[in-house]
Motif scaffolding. Structure first.
Motif, mmCIF file in Angstrom:
data_model
loop_
_atom_site.group_PDB
_atom_site.id
_atom_site.type_symbol
_atom_site.label_atom_id
_atom_site.label_comp_id
_atom_site.label_asym_id
_atom_site.label_seq_id
_atom_site.Cartn_x
_atom_site.Cartn_y
_atom_site.Cartn_z
ATOM 1 N N ASN A 188 0.799 -1.229 0.000
ATOM 2 C CA ASN A 188 0.000 0.000 0.000
ATOM 3 C C ASN A 188 0.830 1.278 0.000
ATOM 4 O OD1 ASN A 188 0.843 -0.157 2.620
ATOM 5 N ND2 ASN A 188 -1.174 -0.606 3.472
ATOM 6 N N LEU A 228 -5.413 -4.368 -5.481
ATOM 7 C CA LEU A 228 -5.588 -4.286 -4.033
ATOM 8 C C LEU A 228 -4.261 -3.826 -3.450
ATOM 9 C CD1 LEU A 228 -7.600 -7.505 -3.103
ATOM 10 C CD2 LEU A 228 -8.403 -5.275 -3.876
ATOM 11 N N LEU A 229 -4.345 -3.059 -2.367
ATOM 12 C CA LEU A 229 -3.137 -2.529 -1.740
ATOM 13 C C LEU A 229 -3.118 -2.978 -0.281
ATOM 14 C CD1 LEU A 229 -3.434 1.095 -3.171
ATOM 15 C CD2 LEU A 229 -2.052 -0.759 -4.075
ATOM 16 N N GLY A 230 -2.047 -3.628 0.110
ATOM 17 C CA GLY A 230 -2.029 -4.143 1.479
ATOM 18 C C GLY A 230 -0.632 -4.290 2.040
ATOM 19 N N TRP A 238 -5.000 -12.921 0.849
ATOM 20 C CA TRP A 238 -5.687 -12.710 -0.436
ATOM 21 C C TRP A 238 -5.459 -13.867 -1.392
ATOM 22 C CZ3 TRP A 238 -3.849 -6.908 -0.782
ATOM 23 C CH2 TRP A 238 -4.714 -6.128 -0.026
ATOM 24 N N PHE A 361 6.168 8.114 -1.767
ATOM 25 C CA PHE A 361 4.949 7.638 -1.120
ATOM 26 C C PHE A 361 3.763 8.508 -1.542
ATOM 27 C CE2 PHE A 361 1.942 7.834 2.387
ATOM 28 C CZ PHE A 361 1.718 6.499 2.646
ATOM 29 N N GLU A 366 -1.078 9.292 -4.490
ATOM 30 C CA GLU A 366 -1.877 10.197 -5.319
ATOM 31 C C GLU A 366 -2.459 9.438 -6.506
ATOM 32 O OE1 GLU A 366 -0.027 14.007 -6.301
ATOM 33 O OE2 GLU A 366 -0.766 13.727 -8.338
ATOM 34 N N MET A 368 -2.850 6.067 -6.716
ATOM 35 C CA MET A 368 -3.712 4.968 -6.302
ATOM 36 C C MET A 368 -5.015 5.426 -5.638
ATOM 37 S SD MET A 368 -2.641 2.153 -7.304
ATOM 38 C CE MET A 368 -1.175 1.588 -8.170
ATOM 39 N N GLN A 369 -4.991 6.592 -5.012
ATOM 40 C CA GLN A 369 -6.206 7.077 -4.352
ATOM 41 C C GLN A 369 -7.082 7.895 -5.295
ATOM 42 O OE1 GLN A 369 -7.244 6.414 -1.235
ATOM 43 N NE2 GLN A 369 -5.476 5.127 -0.844
ATOM 44 N N LEU B 88 -3.513 14.491 -3.503
ATOM 45 C CA LEU B 88 -3.797 13.338 -2.636
ATOM 46 C C LEU B 88 -4.677 13.743 -1.455
ATOM 47 C CD1 LEU B 88 -3.361 10.467 -1.455
ATOM 48 C CD2 LEU B 88 -1.235 11.314 -0.462
ATOM 49 N N THR B 91 -8.219 14.634 -2.489
ATOM 50 C CA THR B 91 -8.995 13.426 -2.822
ATOM 51 C C THR B 91 -9.482 12.730 -1.561
ATOM 52 O OG1 THR B 91 -7.625 13.116 -4.780
ATOM 53 C CG2 THR B 91 -8.890 11.212 -4.040
ATOM 54 N N ARG B 95 -13.336 12.570 -0.209
ATOM 55 C CA ARG B 95 -13.942 11.235 -0.053
ATOM 56 C C ARG B 95 -14.493 11.072 1.360
ATOM 57 N NH1 ARG B 95 -9.649 7.494 -1.055
ATOM 58 N NH2 ARG B 95 -10.179 7.583 -3.244
ATOM 59 N N TYR B 175 -13.541 -4.066 -1.202
ATOM 60 C CA TYR B 175 -12.403 -3.255 -1.638
ATOM 61 C C TYR B 175 -12.800 -2.146 -2.621
ATOM 62 C CZ TYR B 175 -10.392 -7.474 0.326
ATOM 63 O OH TYR B 175 -10.104 -8.529 1.150
ATOM 64 N N GLY B 257 -9.558 -1.945 0.722
ATOM 65 C CA GLY B 257 -8.527 -2.569 -0.112
ATOM 66 C C GLY B 257 -7.338 -1.653 -0.368
ATOM 67 N N GLY B 258 -7.140 -0.648 0.482
ATOM 68 C CA GLY B 258 -5.966 0.211 0.363
ATOM 69 C C GLY B 258 -6.133 1.392 -0.577
ATOM 70 N N SER B 259 -7.225 1.420 -1.325
ATOM 71 C CA SER B 259 -7.376 2.505 -2.293
ATOM 72 C C SER B 259 -8.544 3.430 -1.957
ATOM 73 C CB SER B 259 -7.565 1.933 -3.703
ATOM 74 O OG SER B 259 -8.712 1.115 -3.734
ATOM 75 N N GLN B 260 -9.125 3.272 -0.771
ATOM 76 C CA GLN B 260 -10.284 4.088 -0.393
ATOM 77 C C GLN B 260 -10.022 4.775 0.936
ATOM 78 O OE1 GLN B 260 -12.686 4.396 -2.573
ATOM 79 N NE2 GLN B 260 -11.851 2.834 -3.926
ATOM 80 N N ASP B 261 -8.843 5.349 1.080
ATOM 81 C CA ASP B 261 -8.455 5.955 2.357
ATOM 82 C C ASP B 261 -9.352 7.122 2.750
ATOM 83 O OD1 ASP B 261 -6.428 4.168 2.490
ATOM 84 O OD2 ASP B 261 -4.797 5.602 2.218
ATOM 85 N N TYR B 268 -2.463 8.612 9.650
ATOM 86 C CA TYR B 268 -1.646 7.466 10.093
ATOM 87 C C TYR B 268 -0.415 7.324 9.195
ATOM 88 C CZ TYR B 268 -0.240 2.658 11.015
ATOM 89 O OH TYR B 268 0.500 1.532 11.317
ATOM 90 N N ASP B 269 -0.633 7.432 7.894
ATOM 91 C CA ASP B 269 0.493 7.287 6.956
ATOM 92 C C ASP B 269 1.593 8.300 7.254
ATOM 93 O OD1 ASP B 269 -0.643 5.192 5.628
ATOM 94 O OD2 ASP B 269 -1.509 6.411 4.023
ATOM 95 N N GLN B 270 1.187 9.541 7.529
ATOM 96 C CA GLN B 270 2.200 10.571 7.766
ATOM 97 C C GLN B 270 2.945 10.324 9.074
ATOM 98 O OE1 GLN B 270 3.110 12.714 5.509
ATOM 99 N NE2 GLN B 270 1.512 11.997 4.127
#
Lengths: 370, 313
Positions: A188, A228-230, A238, A361, A366, A368-369, B88, B91, B95, B175, B257-261, B268-270
């Motif tokens: 991810n 999928l991102l994990g 998966w 990152f 950017e 992927m989202q 980012l 978005t 969302r 996902y 699934g990692g793409s719907q943050d 958390y990522d930061q």
């Protein structure tokens, strides 16, 4: 422990003594350990080693922690806090001059490099067993040994053979096949995929980090495949649950899925695959005696015997010459041993990765989202 | 005649002693301060929160030096500039905001009939069943519930297996954005019911009977009597659901699934992935600000609903 493991432990015990420099006199071998270490600093009841869970910690326990405990009497507790989450806790402890929450951090070299650059790592240059390791153990771009790399690993292209009836995928570009839409997975944060994507997108590795447009273009195409991102455990799950047919993941995860009965194989595509390392390091702020024994733990972890068992479990090549690959990985591209093997792999210095991690990152996220 | 000892029992004497001690420790003249004393725990709690926010505010003005991984000594608005200009963050923020509004509306639509039946039913058994069904999810954590949906909605899950029985090929139910919204609605429903039920209980049943006796059918009664009187419950429930959805972390992480943050995932990522605590603090403060503004707007337009504890505004 009983049975077949006993001979190893006896051997490990001797090796351990050699490693910590206490077996110089042959007469010491066989001496009760309480006496053997009588001149050493006071032993703590336990040391705490941060580790990854599942087969990762099981392998560490079997190969390093249990023999260390048997040899020294010091219990080893494994703290399974995520590497990313322990980092700020350690940083805060060092900044506030508190005793850190762990003695040893088993960490990615990239993450560990951040801690080294921040100045929270102890220097490990005085470990006696560093004389016996390959250059892979030395962190690139850092002075001394704030981290000891303990093994390397490859971000392979893992795939379900039934989804590739014509044979193993040859290129990362094979992931763009429309039939794989929604059936592929990446980390991810994109780790492991940036560099092969640079090649697959028509760029050059020499352009990293200054011009990675080719990588971003290729990743944008991959995004159309709705990946999928994990994280590590997700990939295994998966594959097991039939959610994906291919993934860019560390070979250990693919091997674990295979051990769990999943029909899975892996390959290093023609563009190459990212090769990276994990390591062990000690945070500053430990009492002197605990620091000493933490160092002995790491010193033992880079003996041939400890590496053989630990890395057999992980299926990864170590940093000590003479460690034999597990039978199922002989000649496997995820277990590089020869110069030809390494030529297929992509290795970028941790310092470059660390300095650009946030930027890469953000760019990956950017895309992927979006 | 000697008075009986039982006319002034020992327990009374003890109470006298306790009162005397209490009077010595907290004289009657201090009585005006009692409400403030009772507020102390809340003041301490909020004070600690403000201290933490102050620390984060300080961090948000410092940028990360990737050569040393230390925050800069200088203050700047660089993190805020990034937060407002990088695609980012736009978005993820949009969302989260849109998602929280959708989840609030859907949750209230589902929560209302549940609450209404639970409050109005004459069957004690049905009321108990609904109460148990309401509280049962509270005993199961959010993460476990989300993983439950993975089992049910996965490619090899129960739903796809059922579809397979009628010849439908497996479809991707997880996902994606709808899966995240679905998971949030399921998670928020008990909160909304709990907030709506007191408001509905406060509506006298006779009001509905009166409307019926004056010729209103159940639709008109519902629209002109029940809904307006239930407004405080809708506001309270809506606020709780909206703020919890806006700040949720686990459901988007597990079902997305990692793409719907959502914003919390970006924070958390930061903090934990890029070690950029300044940027994490910036996003966290902006989230607090946006959430507070949304709540403030609702308070200004509609009042605080059941959260006002009976006060009109």
């Amino acid at each position: 422990m009983t049975g077949p493991s006993k001979p190893f432990l006896n051997l490990g015990r001797r090796r351990f003594l050699q490693g910590v420099g206490l077996a110089g006199a042959a007469g010491l071998v066989g001496m009760p350990f309480g006496r053997a270490f009588a001149a050493e600093p006071e032993k703590p009841k336990e040391i705490i080693v941060r580790a990854w869970g599942g087969s990762w910690v099981d392998s560490l326990k079997k190969g390093v922690s249990d023999p260390f405990t048997e040899a020294t009497g010091i219990a080893v507790r494994h703290d399974l806090t995520e590497d990313n989450e322990i980092q700020p806790k350690v940083w805060a402890a060092v900044a506030q001059k508190r005793v850190p929450p762990i003695h040893i951090n088993w960490d990615t070299t990239t993450n560990a490099t951040k801690s080294a650059l921040r100045g929270v790592t102890e220097d490990l240059s005085d470990l006696s067993n560093l004389a016996n390791v390959t250059e892979l153990a030395k962190p690139v771009g850092l002075d001394g040994y704030p981290i000891v790399n303990t093994y390397g690993y490859v971000y392979v292209l893992a795939y379900r053979p039934s989804a590739f009836p014509d044979g193993a995928p040859k290129s990362w570009k094979d992931l763009l096949d429309p039939k794989l839409k929604g059936r592929i997975a990446l980390y991810n944060d994109g780790i492991g995929f940036h560099f092969p994507a640079q090649v697959a997108g028509g760029g050059k590795l020499e352009d990293i980090p200054d011009n990675m447009q080719a990588a971003w273009d290729f990743i944008a195409k991959i995004k159309e495949q709705e990946p999928l991102l994990g994280e590590d455990p997700d990939f295994t799950a998966w594959f097991q649950k039939g959610e994906i047919d291919a993934a860019c993941t560390i070979s250990t995860n693919a091997r674990e899925a295979k051990a769990n009965g999943v029909d899975i194989a892996w390959t290093v595509p023609e563009e190459g695959a990212k090769y990276d390392t994990d390591g062990l390091w000690i945070p500053k702020g430990l009492p002197e005696n605990e620091l000493y024994w933490a160092k002995q733990y790491i010193n033992f972890a880079i003996t041939k015997d400890a590496q053989q068992v630990w890395l057999d479990g992980l299926g990864l090549p170590g940093v000590v010459p003479g460690v034999n690959p597990p039978a199922d990985l002989v000649g496997d591209p995820s277990y590089p041993t020869t110069e030809a093997d390494f030529k297929k792999l992509i290795r970028i210095s941790s310092k470059v990765q660390v300095e650009h991690e946030s930027e890469w990152f953000g760019k990956f996220k950017e895309i992927m989202q979006g | 005649m000697r008075p009986s000892r039982t006319s002034y029992p020992l327990s009374w004497r003890l109470m006298d002693a306790v009162e005397a001690v209490a009077a010595a420790v907290w004289p009657r003249s201090f009585s005006a301060a009692v409400p403030w004393l009772m507020l102390m725990p809340a003041v301490v709690l909020v004070g600690l929160l403000v201290l933490g926010l102050w620390d984060m505010a300080d961090g948000s003005f410092r940028t990360l030096d990737t050569a040393t991984f230390l925050p800069s000594d200088d203050y700047s608005l660089a993190n805020y500039d990034r937060a407002f200009t990088e695609k980012l963050f736009f978005t993820v923020a949009s969302r989260s905001l849109i998602g929280s509004l959708i989840v609030t509306v859907i949750t209230l639509v589902f929560a209302f009939p549940y609450s209404y039946v639970m409050v109005r039913t004459r069957s004690a058994a049905l009321r108990k069943f609904l109460l148990i069904a309401l509280f049962l999810p509270f005993f199961i954590g959010q993460v476990v519930r989300a993983y439950g949906w993975l089992i049910i909605l996965g490619s090899q899950g129960m739903v796809n297996e059922a579809l397979g029985l009628v010849g439908v090929a497996p479809i991707r139910l997880l996902y994606n954005y709808p899966a995240v919204l679905f998971g949030l609605v399921q998670y928020m429903l008990p909160f909304a019911v709990l907030m709506l039920a007191p408001a509905l209980t406060a509506i006298p049943e006779e009001m509905e009977s009166a409307a019926g006796s004056l010729g209103a059918n159940w639709v008109r009664t519902f629209i002109h009597v029940v809904l307006p009187l239930a407004k405080p419950g809708f506001i309270g429930a809506g606020l709780v659901v909206m703020t919890l959805s806006l700040t949720d972390f686990a459901i988007p992480a597990i079902l997305g699934g990692g793409s719907q943050d959502f914003i919390a995932n970006a924070i958390y990522d930061q903090f934990f992935r890029t070690s950029d605590q300044g940027m994490g603090a910036t996003l966290a403060l902006l989230l607090v600000a946006v959430g507070s503004i949304m709540v403030g707007v609702v308070f200004a337009l509609f009042g605080a609903g059941t959260l006002a504890m009976g006060r009109s505004k």
